[in-house]
Motif scaffolding. Sequence first.
Motif, PDB file in Angstrom:
ATOM      1  N   ILE A  95       0.823  -1.230   0.000  1.00  0.00           N
ATOM      2  CA  ILE A  95       0.000   0.000   0.000  1.00  0.00           C
ATOM      3  C   ILE A  95       0.853   1.275   0.000  1.00  0.00           C
ATOM      4  O   ILE A  95       0.349   2.353  -0.289  1.00  0.00           O
ATOM      5  CB  ILE A  95      -0.988   0.049   1.187  1.00  0.00           C
ATOM      6  CG1 ILE A  95      -0.245   0.179   2.519  1.00  0.00           C
ATOM      7  CG2 ILE A  95      -1.954  -1.133   1.186  1.00  0.00           C
ATOM      8  CD1 ILE A  95      -1.076   0.848   3.593  1.00  0.00           C
ATOM      9  N   THR A  96       2.162   1.139   0.294  1.00  0.00           N
ATOM     10  CA  THR A  96       3.036   2.324   0.287  1.00  0.00           C
ATOM     11  C   THR A  96       3.785   2.467  -1.047  1.00  0.00           C
ATOM     12  O   THR A  96       4.647   3.334  -1.174  1.00  0.00           O
ATOM     13  CB  THR A  96       4.082   2.262   1.428  1.00  0.00           C
ATOM     14  OG1 THR A  96       5.061   1.259   1.124  1.00  0.00           O
ATOM     15  CG2 THR A  96       3.429   1.947   2.763  1.00  0.00           C
ATOM     16  N   ASN A  97       3.445   1.626  -2.013  1.00  0.00           N
ATOM     17  CA  ASN A  97       4.153   1.637  -3.304  1.00  0.00           C
ATOM     18  C   ASN A  97       3.132   1.556  -4.439  1.00  0.00           C
ATOM     19  O   ASN A  97       2.635   0.486  -4.763  1.00  0.00           O
ATOM     20  CB  ASN A  97       5.123   0.441  -3.346  1.00  0.00           C
ATOM     21  CG  ASN A  97       5.882   0.363  -4.648  1.00  0.00           C
ATOM     22  OD1 ASN A  97       5.486   0.940  -5.661  1.00  0.00           O
ATOM     23  ND2 ASN A  97       6.983  -0.357  -4.628  1.00  0.00           N
ATOM     24  N   HIS A  98       2.848   2.728  -5.032  1.00  0.00           N
ATOM     25  CA  HIS A  98       1.816   2.793  -6.065  1.00  0.00           C
ATOM     26  C   HIS A  98       2.107   1.858  -7.242  1.00  0.00           C
ATOM     27  O   HIS A  98       1.200   1.214  -7.768  1.00  0.00           O
ATOM     28  CB  HIS A  98       1.686   4.236  -6.563  1.00  0.00           C
ATOM     29  CG  HIS A  98       0.595   4.420  -7.546  1.00  0.00           C
ATOM     30  ND1 HIS A  98      -0.738   4.409  -7.193  1.00  0.00           N
ATOM     31  CD2 HIS A  98       0.614   4.557  -8.895  1.00  0.00           C
ATOM     32  CE1 HIS A  98      -1.474   4.550  -8.270  1.00  0.00           C
ATOM     33  NE2 HIS A  98      -0.690   4.638  -9.318  1.00  0.00           N
ATOM     34  N   GLN A  99       3.369   1.790  -7.630  1.00  0.00           N
ATOM     35  CA  GLN A  99       3.717   0.968  -8.799  1.00  0.00           C
ATOM     36  C   GLN A  99       3.387  -0.503  -8.568  1.00  0.00           C
ATOM     37  O   GLN A  99       3.002  -1.227  -9.493  1.00  0.00           O
ATOM     38  CB  GLN A  99       5.215   1.139  -9.131  1.00  0.00           C
ATOM     39  CG  GLN A  99       5.590   0.661 -10.523  1.00  0.00           C
ATOM     40  CD  GLN A  99       4.788   1.349 -11.627  1.00  0.00           C
ATOM     41  OE1 GLN A  99       4.638   2.556 -11.631  1.00  0.00           O
ATOM     42  NE2 GLN A  99       4.243   0.568 -12.550  1.00  0.00           N
ATOM     43  N   ASN A 129      -0.818  -5.161   1.334  1.00  0.00           N
ATOM     44  CA  ASN A 129      -0.005  -5.469   2.521  1.00  0.00           C
ATOM     45  C   ASN A 129       0.664  -4.201   3.066  1.00  0.00           C
ATOM     46  O   ASN A 129       0.703  -3.174   2.411  1.00  0.00           O
ATOM     47  CB  ASN A 129       1.049  -6.518   2.147  1.00  0.00           C
ATOM     48  CG  ASN A 129       1.805  -7.050   3.355  1.00  0.00           C
ATOM     49  OD1 ASN A 129       1.212  -7.294   4.413  1.00  0.00           O
ATOM     50  ND2 ASN A 129       3.105  -7.221   3.226  1.00  0.00           N
ATOM     51  N   LYS A 130       1.169  -4.286   4.273  1.00  0.00           N
ATOM     52  CA  LYS A 130       1.895  -3.231   5.004  1.00  0.00           C
ATOM     53  C   LYS A 130       0.945  -2.171   5.558  1.00  0.00           C
ATOM     54  O   LYS A 130       1.284  -0.985   5.598  1.00  0.00           O
ATOM     55  CB  LYS A 130       3.004  -2.590   4.144  1.00  0.00           C
ATOM     56  CG  LYS A 130       3.996  -3.615   3.564  1.00  0.00           C
ATOM     57  CD  LYS A 130       5.253  -2.979   3.024  1.00  0.00           C
ATOM     58  CE  LYS A 130       6.139  -4.002   2.334  1.00  0.00           C
ATOM     59  NZ  LYS A 130       7.389  -3.472   1.816  1.00  0.00           N
ATOM     60  N   ILE A 131      -0.247  -2.580   6.011  1.00  0.00           N
ATOM     61  CA  ILE A 131      -1.180  -1.570   6.536  1.00  0.00           C
ATOM     62  C   ILE A 131      -0.730  -0.990   7.878  1.00  0.00           C
ATOM     63  O   ILE A 131      -1.324  -0.028   8.357  1.00  0.00           O
ATOM     64  CB  ILE A 131      -2.637  -2.093   6.643  1.00  0.00           C
ATOM     65  CG1 ILE A 131      -2.705  -3.417   7.413  1.00  0.00           C
ATOM     66  CG2 ILE A 131      -3.303  -2.181   5.299  1.00  0.00           C
ATOM     67  CD1 ILE A 131      -4.116  -3.793   7.791  1.00  0.00           C
ATOM     68  N   ASP A 132       0.330  -1.560   8.456  1.00  0.00           N
ATOM     69  CA  ASP A 132       0.907  -0.906   9.640  1.00  0.00           C
ATOM     70  C   ASP A 132       1.579   0.415   9.252  1.00  0.00           C
ATOM     71  O   ASP A 132       1.907   1.232  10.112  1.00  0.00           O
ATOM     72  CB  ASP A 132       1.933  -1.844  10.306  1.00  0.00           C
ATOM     73  CG  ASP A 132       3.025  -2.256   9.335  1.00  0.00           C
ATOM     74  OD1 ASP A 132       4.136  -1.716   9.422  1.00  0.00           O
ATOM     75  OD2 ASP A 132       2.764  -3.112   8.479  1.00  0.00           O
ATOM     76  N   MET A 133       1.752   0.641   7.927  1.00  0.00           N
ATOM     77  CA  MET A 133       2.368   1.895   7.458  1.00  0.00           C
ATOM     78  C   MET A 133       1.335   2.751   6.717  1.00  0.00           C
ATOM     79  O   MET A 133       1.632   3.367   5.688  1.00  0.00           O
ATOM     80  CB  MET A 133       3.561   1.574   6.561  1.00  0.00           C
ATOM     81  CG  MET A 133       4.666   0.837   7.312  1.00  0.00           C
ATOM     82  SD  MET A 133       6.286   1.091   6.628  1.00  0.00           S
ATOM     83  CE  MET A 133       6.146   0.178   5.120  1.00  0.00           C
ATOM     84  N   GLU A 134       0.137   2.770   7.249  1.00  0.00           N
ATOM     85  CA  GLU A 134      -0.974   3.519   6.657  1.00  0.00           C
ATOM     86  C   GLU A 134      -0.592   4.991   6.405  1.00  0.00           C
ATOM     87  O   GLU A 134      -1.012   5.595   5.415  1.00  0.00           O
ATOM     88  CB  GLU A 134      -2.190   3.430   7.593  1.00  0.00           C
ATOM     89  CG  GLU A 134      -3.461   4.079   7.089  1.00  0.00           C
ATOM     90  CD  GLU A 134      -4.045   3.434   5.844  1.00  0.00           C
ATOM     91  OE1 GLU A 134      -4.022   2.191   5.744  1.00  0.00           O
ATOM     92  OE2 GLU A 134      -4.534   4.188   4.967  1.00  0.00           O
ATOM     93  N   LEU A 136       1.993   6.120   5.327  1.00  0.00           N
ATOM     94  CA  LEU A 136       2.795   6.260   4.100  1.00  0.00           C
ATOM     95  C   LEU A 136       2.035   5.751   2.872  1.00  0.00           C
ATOM     96  O   LEU A 136       2.625   5.508   1.820  1.00  0.00           O
ATOM     97  CB  LEU A 136       4.110   5.473   4.247  1.00  0.00           C
ATOM     98  CG  LEU A 136       5.075   5.968   5.328  1.00  0.00           C
ATOM     99  CD1 LEU A 136       6.295   5.064   5.400  1.00  0.00           C
ATOM    100  CD2 LEU A 136       5.502   7.405   5.050  1.00  0.00           C
ATOM    101  N   ARG A 137       0.731   5.609   3.014  1.00  0.00           N
ATOM    102  CA  ARG A 137      -0.097   5.039   1.935  1.00  0.00           C
ATOM    103  C   ARG A 137       0.114   5.796   0.626  1.00  0.00           C
ATOM    104  O   ARG A 137       0.065   7.021   0.585  1.00  0.00           O
ATOM    105  CB  ARG A 137      -1.577   5.074   2.328  1.00  0.00           C
ATOM    106  CG  ARG A 137      -2.510   4.562   1.237  1.00  0.00           C
ATOM    107  CD  ARG A 137      -3.954   4.596   1.684  1.00  0.00           C
ATOM    108  NE  ARG A 137      -4.338   3.412   2.420  1.00  0.00           N
ATOM    109  CZ  ARG A 137      -4.685   2.252   1.848  1.00  0.00           C
ATOM    110  NH1 ARG A 137      -4.680   2.137   0.540  1.00  0.00           N
ATOM    111  NH2 ARG A 137      -5.031   1.229   2.579  1.00  0.00           N
TER     112      ARG A 137
END
Length: 181
Positions: A95-99, A129-134, A136-137
């Motif tokens: 979720i923190t990487n648009h590509q 994945n990585k929703i603990d870094m919301e 940085l979405r």
Amino acid sequence: MSDSEDETRDKLLKIVILGDGASGKTAMATRLVHDAFGKQYKQTVGLDFFLKRITLSGNLNVTLQVWDIGGQTLGGPMLDKYIYGSHGVLLVYDITNHQSFENLDDWYTAVQKVAADSERRPTVALVGNKIDMEHLRDVKADRPLRFCQENGLAHYCTSAKTGESVCIVWRVGLCCATDTF
Ligand SMILES: Nc1nc2c(ncn2[C@@H]2O[C@H](COP(=O)(O)OP(=O)(O)OP(=O)(O)O)[C@@H](O)[C@H]2O)c(=O)[nH]1
């Protein structure tokens, strides 16, 4: 032989995890099977296997055979073979990487191509994945929902780091099991 022994059944389910490199596929499989998380990134070259055995009600023993496919295999000659015969496919993006989300089109196309040539169509789900870094979405929440609506897929959000919702792999497996039995 008693009735209950007679009814015991064993089933092997092949679950394939696809998605860009570093989206967290290995971390998800490791969380599911070993309930652990490693911060260090170690690229999966080719593929890796994980096994998880579960018992369902009705004396149904299910072994999930998780195929963790390296992100670099997209467009390569082996990808079709890895996907072939799968009961379930998880398409993972970060979720923190648009590509990593944009590239799901290509991963899904690869799955559809294999499914078109197979007797069985795997159950496919999208996993952010990585929703603990919301905080940085980098993927707008409506984009994956639209993708799933258009393609008739389920959508889940997980954190392999905290373990939140990683049991999705089980759910897909169970859903496949229900379909297959
Ligand atoms: N914060 C956070 N980091 C994660 C999460 N999942 C994975 N990571 C980290 O992201 C990096 C990449 O994770 P991997 O599981 O190796 O990624 P992969 O998709 O298997 O990558 P390839 O092997 O290249 O295909 C590692 O440093 C992990 O620790 C998560 O849910 N939250």
